[in-house]
Design a protein around this motif. Structure first.
Motif, short mmCIF file in Angstrom:
data_model
loop_
_atom_site.label_atom_id
_atom_site.label_comp_id
_atom_site.label_asym_id
_atom_site.label_seq_id
_atom_site.Cartn_x
_atom_site.Cartn_y
_atom_site.Cartn_z
N SER B 20 0.83 -1.20 0.00
CA SER B 20 0.00 0.00 0.00
C SER B 20 0.86 1.25 0.00
CB SER B 20 -0.91 0.03 1.23
OG SER B 20 -2.19 -0.41 0.89
N VAL B 23 2.55 1.58 -3.43
CA VAL B 23 1.62 2.01 -4.48
C VAL B 23 1.26 3.49 -4.31
CG1 VAL B 23 -0.78 1.78 -5.25
CG2 VAL B 23 0.67 -0.25 -5.04
N THR B 98 1.78 -4.16 -10.01
CA THR B 98 1.89 -3.11 -8.99
C THR B 98 1.85 -1.73 -9.65
OG1 THR B 98 3.32 -4.64 -7.81
CG2 THR B 98 3.25 -2.38 -7.00
N THR B 105 -4.47 4.26 -8.73
CA THR B 105 -4.48 5.12 -7.55
C THR B 105 -4.18 6.56 -7.93
OG1 THR B 105 -3.68 3.24 -6.28
CG2 THR B 105 -3.50 5.39 -5.24
N LEU B 167 -3.51 5.25 -0.11
CA LEU B 167 -3.35 4.02 0.68
C LEU B 167 -4.64 3.22 0.69
CD1 LEU B 167 -1.46 5.36 3.84
CD2 LEU B 167 -0.53 3.93 2.02
N THR B 184 -0.78 -6.71 -6.21
CA THR B 184 -1.72 -5.60 -6.23
C THR B 184 -2.65 -5.61 -5.03
OG1 THR B 184 -3.45 -6.79 -7.43
CG2 THR B 184 -1.74 -5.73 -8.76
N THR B 186 -3.41 -4.37 -2.00
CA THR B 186 -3.09 -3.31 -1.03
C THR B 186 -3.97 -3.50 0.20
OG1 THR B 186 -4.70 -1.89 -2.10
CG2 THR B 186 -2.41 -1.68 -2.83
#
Lengths: 370, 235
Positions: B20, B23, B98, B105, B167, B184, B186
């Motif tokens: 998280s 990312v 990712t 995001t 996040l 991926t 998170t």
């Protein structure tokens, strides 16, 4: 030599600006007029921050703006220093970095001015801002900020200094503190200064030339001394008419509490002044403070009794009063007289008289008047 | 703290936390410069299509995240108009990776940064820029020495807020990048999986607690940075 001709409209229901004037290559030219008469617009157009509808601005042979020829130099290439009403110091930079901001961007070499102008240390000393160099603008007083702004503009080695009511945001004490710096600046920087204000004491203290403005038009332009003599202008209506007299501090008679000021054609005794002997001072003599006598008065407390000649008698608006223009040598004085006094003394041009002026009358010049 | 956290969490859960952070950081890095540029355009320029650009930027705030994820899938999928050349020429595959999660995001938190930075630009006194002009500073010079430093608090606050929001991005990430542990998955995806697994309540609670504390800490940090920098700038 600065040559300005501008026409600009603000909107359908507002006045339009239409002015043309010149400013000499050195000295302070003051644009004077009531708020909203277009003074600041003129300054912004000369600086390049506002584009007038029609206009031409040339400075010493360089065309800065010519709408007919589609020439419009951006402000950053005009090399004009500007001091605004609010100091506009960069809040994230220290005083020293602020001061050097323009200097670092000035092209190297002598530039358009053969005289490089005062250097960093000289400007810092002149404005008394040495102790402030490491501080942030938010930690400065209003007067200090304005001094730094002045130094910053000066250090950019501009060809012309534009000042837009630089004292208007300051209180009386701060104004009195800053005025002498501005007067000194005129003597140190060999560049023309265009100064916008609506405060008369700044005109008296600083103006070499005066451009009188009202509602977007120029009413008159001449030397400050010449315009002060004119009784037909709103300048005399807004306050008492009077004359500006360039003087030199001749001597201090400390025991008597007096200072002798010499001017062309004579001298005044005035209450003790702070300036050093030999320095220049300009005083304003109000017409209402000058009395006339056809015979040398005796037994009078008055300090100043000057032989003079009547050059002209003018009626003021209303008809009950008049102004007598007197000459003391080459220097002109203005006396405000009632119609009755003029008749009683049978005053007429060419007559020899005595101008009677109390020393304490000059005290009013110390208190800032607005 | 990190050490104790690591002890309290299972390796899979710890991986989700780290992923998280990774990312969210990548998403902010990717979107910061374009966000500054677009914020400046919106704050300072009048041009045709400005309203449209403004609406486009704000789209992720009002459109369901799943729809944004689907849109990304259409564009960046291996057969999409952007995804196909990326995949065929450079061997870059964004879906189910990712980087893809970071892209989803970034798109979602983009309006947050733009709004903060735009407000920052709008708060810079144009009079200061005019003063810089009279002192000989050209457009780029002015922007770098006056406008940008004075906008720095807003940029930093916007970046931290976007990081905090990043996040927790769920819909767009799961649609575009799927829910692959270690790739991926998170925090919010891990929480979702935990709630779907029998007996996963404790793990879900732990992860939710972490998610909550991280968000609060970061929001306070953003506020603190903004205040400190405003003070330093003398406002």
């Amino acid at each position: 030599m600065l040559d300005v001709a501008l026409r600009h409209g603000f909107g359908p229901d507002q006045f339009s600006l239409d002015v043309a004037f010149t400013a000499p290559h050195a000295g302070i030219t003051v644009l004077f007029g009531p708020s909203g008469c277009g003074k600041s617009t003129i300054l912004a157009a000369i600086a390049g921050l506002l584009r007038p509808r029609h206009g031409k601005v040339t400075l010493g042979g360089t065309t800065l703006l010519d709408t007919a020829m589609h020439i419009d130099l951006p402000p950053e290439r005009r090399r004009l220093g500007m001091v605004f009403q609010e100091a506009r110091l960069f809040p994230h930079l220290r005083v020293e970095t602020n001061l050097r901001y323009g200097a670092r961007r000035a092209p190297p070499g002598p530039g358009p001015n053969p005289d490089p102008g005062p250097g960093f240390d000289e400007v810092v000393a002149l404005l008394g801002i040495g102790p402030l160099l490491g501080r942030r603008p938010r930690n400065l007083s209003g007067g200090e900020r304005q001094r730094v702004a002045l130094g910053r503009a000066l250090l950019a080695r501009p060809r012309l200094l534009l000042m837009d009511e630089p004292l208007a945001a300051l209180d009386g004490a701060r104004r009195a503190e800053l005025l002498p710096f501005l007067a000194r600046l005129r003597d140190v920087a060999a560049i023309p200064v265009l100064y916008v204000t609506h405060a008369l004491d700044e005109v008296d203290a600083l103006a070499d030339r005066l451009v009188l403005l009202d509602a977007g038009r120029i009413l008159a332009q001449d030397t400050a001394e010449a315009l002060a003599l004119r009784t037909d202008l709103p300048l005399s209506a807004r306050r008492d008419a009077g004359t500006l007299i360039a003087c030199r501090i001749a001597e201090h008679a400390c025991r008597r509490g007096l200072t002798r000021l010499e001017f062309e054609g004579g001298a005044f005794w005035v209450p003790l002044r702070a300036e050093a002997v030999g320095s220049r001072a300009r005083i304003r003599l109000r017409a209402r403070d000058v009395a006339g006598a056809t015979q040398p008065p005796q037994g009078l407390s008055t300090q100043n009794i000057l032989p003079a000649t009547v050059t002209h008698i003018a009626e003021a608006a209303g008809g009950q009063e008049g102004f007598g223009a007197l000459a003391v040598g080459p220097t002109a004085l203005l006396a405000r007289l009632t119609r009755d006094s003029v008749d009683r003394l049978a005053l007429e041009p060419g007559q020899a008289v005595w101008a009677v002026i109390k020393a304490v009358t000059f005290d009013h010049a110390r208190a800032p008047e607005t | 703290m990190a050490f104790r956290l690591q002890q309290a969490l299972s390796p899979d859960e710890w991986q989700a936390v780290r992923l998280s952070l990774d990312v969210a950081a990548r998403s902010v890095l990717v979107s910061l410069l374009p966000a500054i540029a677009i914020a400046w355009l919106l704050a300072r320029r009048r041009f045709p299509g400005r309203t449209l650009l403004d609406a486009l930027v704000h789209l992720p705030l009002v459109v369901p995240p799943v729809v944004i994820g689907w849109g990304l899938l259409m564009l960046f999928g291996v057969r999409g108009p952007i995804g196909a050349p990326l995949h065929d020429w450079f061997g870059i595959r964004l879906v189910f990776s990712t980087s893809g999660a970071a892209l989803a995001t970034a798109v979602m938190s983009f309006p947050l940064i733009v709004r903060a930075v735009r407000l920052g630009f709008e708060h810079v006194d144009p009079g200061l820029e005019a003063a810089a002009r009279t002192l000989g500073a050209g457009p780029v010079d002015r922007f770098l020495t006056i406008t940008l430093p004075l906008t720095a608090p807003a940029i930093l606050a916007g970046a931290v807020t976007a990081f905090a929001a990043g996040l927790g991005e769920f819909g767009a990430v799961i649609t575009f990048a799927s829910n692959i542990p270690g790739e991926t998955q998170t925090l919010p995806l891990a929480i979702y999986s935990a709630t779907q697994t029998p007996g996963g309540e404790a793990a879900a609670a732990r992860l939710a607690g972490i998610s909550f504390s991280l968000a609060i800490t970061l929001l306070l940090l953003a506020e603190w940075i903004a205040r400190r920098m405003h003070l330093a700038l003398g406002r």
